[in-house]
Design an enzyme around this catalytic site. Structure first.
Site, PDB file in Angstrom:
ATOM      1  N   LYS A 199      40.924  32.694  41.606  1.00 29.87           N
ATOM      2  CA  LYS A 199      41.880  33.325  40.894  1.00 29.87           C
ATOM      3  C   LYS A 199      42.916  34.845  41.017  1.00 29.87           C
ATOM      4  O   LYS A 199      42.423  35.217  42.166  1.00 29.87           O
ATOM      5  CB  LYS A 199      41.620  33.563  39.031  1.00 29.87           C
ATOM      6  N   LYS A 245      30.931  38.801  37.920  1.00 33.67           N
ATOM      7  CA  LYS A 245      30.811  40.412  38.358  1.00 33.67           C
ATOM      8  C   LYS A 245      30.122  41.442  38.691  1.00 33.67           C
ATOM      9  O   LYS A 245      29.838  42.311  39.133  1.00 33.67           O
ATOM     10  CB  LYS A 245      31.592  41.252  36.744  1.00 33.67           C
ATOM     11  N   LYS A 289      43.360  41.657  38.952  1.00 37.01           N
ATOM     12  CA  LYS A 289      43.405  42.567  39.661  1.00 37.01           C
ATOM     13  C   LYS A 289      42.942  43.308  41.492  1.00 37.01           C
ATOM     14  O   LYS A 289      43.528  44.547  42.179  1.00 37.01           O
ATOM     15  CB  LYS A 289      43.812  43.796  38.758  1.00 37.01           C
TER      16      LYS A 289
HETATM   17  P1  ATP Z   1      40.917  40.480  36.552  1.00 37.63           P
HETATM   18  O1  ATP Z   1      40.297  39.116  37.643  1.00 37.63           O
HETATM   19  O2  ATP Z   1      42.091  40.324  37.165  1.00 37.63           O
HETATM   20  O3  ATP Z   1      39.652  41.270  36.331  1.00 37.63           O
HETATM   21  P2  ATP Z   1      39.937  39.315  34.009  1.00 37.63           P
HETATM   22  O4  ATP Z   1      40.569  37.998  33.586  1.00 37.63           O
HETATM   23  O5  ATP Z   1      38.789  40.529  33.581  1.00 37.63           O
HETATM   24  O6  ATP Z   1      41.271  39.380  35.054  1.00 37.63           O
HETATM   25  P3  ATP Z   1      41.675  39.738  31.326  1.00 37.63           P
HETATM   26  O7  ATP Z   1      42.879  41.127  32.417  1.00 37.63           O
HETATM   27  O8  ATP Z   1      40.823  40.733  30.457  1.00 37.63           O
HETATM   28  O9  ATP Z   1      41.110  39.650  33.092  1.00 37.63           O
HETATM   29  O10 ATP Z   1      42.636  38.471  31.392  1.00 37.63           O
HETATM   30  C1  ATP Z   1      43.007  38.400  30.289  1.00 37.63           C
HETATM   31  C2  ATP Z   1      43.208  37.098  29.807  1.00 37.63           C
HETATM   32  O11 ATP Z   1      44.357  37.164  30.947  1.00 37.63           O
HETATM   33  C3  ATP Z   1      42.383  35.909  29.264  1.00 37.63           C
HETATM   34  O12 ATP Z   1      43.016  35.569  28.686  1.00 37.63           O
HETATM   35  C4  ATP Z   1      42.356  34.999  30.844  1.00 37.63           C
HETATM   36  O13 ATP Z   1      42.253  34.501  31.179  1.00 37.63           O
HETATM   37  C5  ATP Z   1      43.681  35.368  31.390  1.00 37.63           C
HETATM   38  N1  ATP Z   1      43.539  35.395  33.471  1.00 37.63           N
HETATM   39  C6  ATP Z   1      43.677  35.886  33.680  1.00 37.63           C
HETATM   40  N2  ATP Z   1      43.087  36.111  34.868  1.00 37.63           N
HETATM   41  C7  ATP Z   1      44.091  35.113  35.787  1.00 37.63           C
HETATM   42  C8  ATP Z   1      44.837  33.816  36.009  1.00 37.63           C
HETATM   43  N3  ATP Z   1      44.873  34.101  36.939  1.00 37.63           N
HETATM   44  N4  ATP Z   1      45.566  33.113  35.107  1.00 37.63           N
HETATM   45  C9  ATP Z   1      45.156  32.408  34.624  1.00 37.63           C
HETATM   46  N5  ATP Z   1      45.017  33.339  33.944  1.00 37.63           N
HETATM   47  C10 ATP Z   1      44.582  35.031  33.681  1.00 37.63           C
END
Ligand code: ATP
Ligand code: LTN
Length: 338
Positions: A200, A118, A203
């Site tokens: 991964k 980040k 969003k």
């Molecule tokens: P992003 O990368 O989209 O900003 P983030 O990690 O900030 O995602 P959150 O929405 O806070 O996303 O994640 C919510 C939950 O979903 C967490 O438990 C995270 O481990 C899981 N998660 C997020 N992205 C993935 C993914 N691509 N595959 C599996 N689990 C995921």
């Protein structure tokens, strides 16, 4: 006889309302949550305080926090069986987060992969909150005495740090915190981006990301464009190293249909990617359809949603306050007079 509810182990998890939920968050985390509701005492939080570590538009943050609550319920989380609440409504999170900052090392926080990622993405705003993000997450978990934390694989490092902090505190002051464990699904733990299957699904790359609120047409388009592989074999075979795009689609298909990789290989034997990609798209469309429709229905009833997050915050605060009082006593704060 011991009361059944008291004997239940505790689960805690949270998702940031910083963007729209996608199938990564659904398959990696939320889908798991629903299955756990009966067996555990579950707290599912909308972690808006974590979201502001990255700049948010205030109106969007407010709208998405309520949308996310509707999505939690639409995914199958019964608000009577689970405590659903918004993090900033329970001030004990921020208070314990501060205390835990004082029991967490600069070196430990510097090693967190999410912080490194980040800060690379937000070079103009590497703020203190982004750095101490994991201590607030530790506070979330430890306030409720959570035994398990159901998350995707990317959050394992944060849960491990939470364990280290809890153990350190317990060693200094005597048993105070329950030491939690990550609870990671076997399939779906790491859903990859459809347009770049080595990173991964996130969003921040909307073309490769399938959102829970996407229309069937959008979902279908995204799957048809999904990167498979440049090999000429065109065969649906699970080989994550060699064929990461196909492996990712298989993992999505397996998560939504319950079929094993072997069954999927058999189903598409001799059919190639032309049949496979739309089939995955269709299965995802059918999984998401009822969730999207129920979310829309719930969003039309703002008074109901307010009732749910009010009750959720009251239930959560009852538990959080007790933990915080215990911690305050242990570290030597004068007992609160009110
Ligand atoms: P992003 O990368 O989209 O900003 P983030 O990690 O900030 O995602 P959150 O929405 O806070 O996303 O994640 C919510 C939950 O979903 C967490 O438990 C995270 O481990 C899981 N998660 C997020 N992205 C993935 C993914 N691509 N595959 C599996 N689990 C995921
Ligand atoms: N860090 C998580 C969100 C999160 C969380 C939590 C998850 C905040 N607090 C407590 C589990 C338990 C993320 O970025 N996905």
């Amino acid at each position: 006889m011991e009361n059944q509810t008291e004997a239940k182990k505790v689960m805690f998890s949270g998702i940031q309302p910083s963007g729209n939920l996608h199938i990564g968050s659904y398959l990696g985390a939320m889908k798991n949550w629903v299955a756990l509701s009966e067996q555990y005492d579950c707290y599912y939080c909308i972690v808006d305080e974590h979201s502001i570590t990255v700049r948010q538009n205030p109106a969007d943050l407010r709208r998405r926090s309520v949308l996310q609550l509707a999505q939690y319920i639409a995914c199958g989380l019964d608000p009577q069986k689970n405590t659903l609440f918004i993090q900033s409504h329970v001030h004990e999170h921020a208070e314990l987060g501060w205390i835990l900052n004082c029991y967490t090392m600069f070196g430990e926080l510097s090693r967190m992969t999410q912080f490194k990622d980040k800060s690379a993405k937000n070079a103009e705003n590497i703020n203190g909150g982004l750095f101490t993000y994991p201590t607030l997450m530790a506070a979330d978990i430890l306030l409720y005495g959570a035994h398990y934390v159901p998350v995707g694989a990317d959050q394992k490092q944060h849960v491990e740090l939470t364990r280290d902090i809890a153990i350190r505190f317990n060693n200094l002051y005597g048993d105070t915190f329950i030491v939690p464990e990550p609870y990671i699904p076997k399939v779906g733990a790491r859903i990859m981006c459809l347009s770049n299957p080595t990173s991964k699904m996130s969003k921040s790359d909307p073309a490769g990301c399938v959102f829970l609120m996407d229309s069937p047409d959008e979902i279908s388009r995204k799957f048809k464009r999904a990167i498979t592989d440049s090999d000429t074999e065109h065969c649906v075979r699970y080989a994550p190293e060699e064929k990461p795009g196909v492996a990712n689609l298989m993992s999505i298909y397996s998560s939504v249909t319950g079929k094993t990789y072997e069954e999927i290989e058999k189903e598409f034997d001799g059919k190639g990617y032309g049949a496979f990609k739309p089939a995955v798209g269709d299965a995802v469309i059918e999984t998401l359809r009822p969730i999207r429709e129920e979310t829309e229905r719930l969003l039309a009833d703002k008074a109901y949603l307010k009732e749910i997050y009010t009750e959720g915050a009251q239930r959560a605060q009852y538990v959080a306050r007790k933990t915080l009082r215990k911690v305050a006593k242990r570290i030597g704060f004068v007992e609160k007079p009110f």
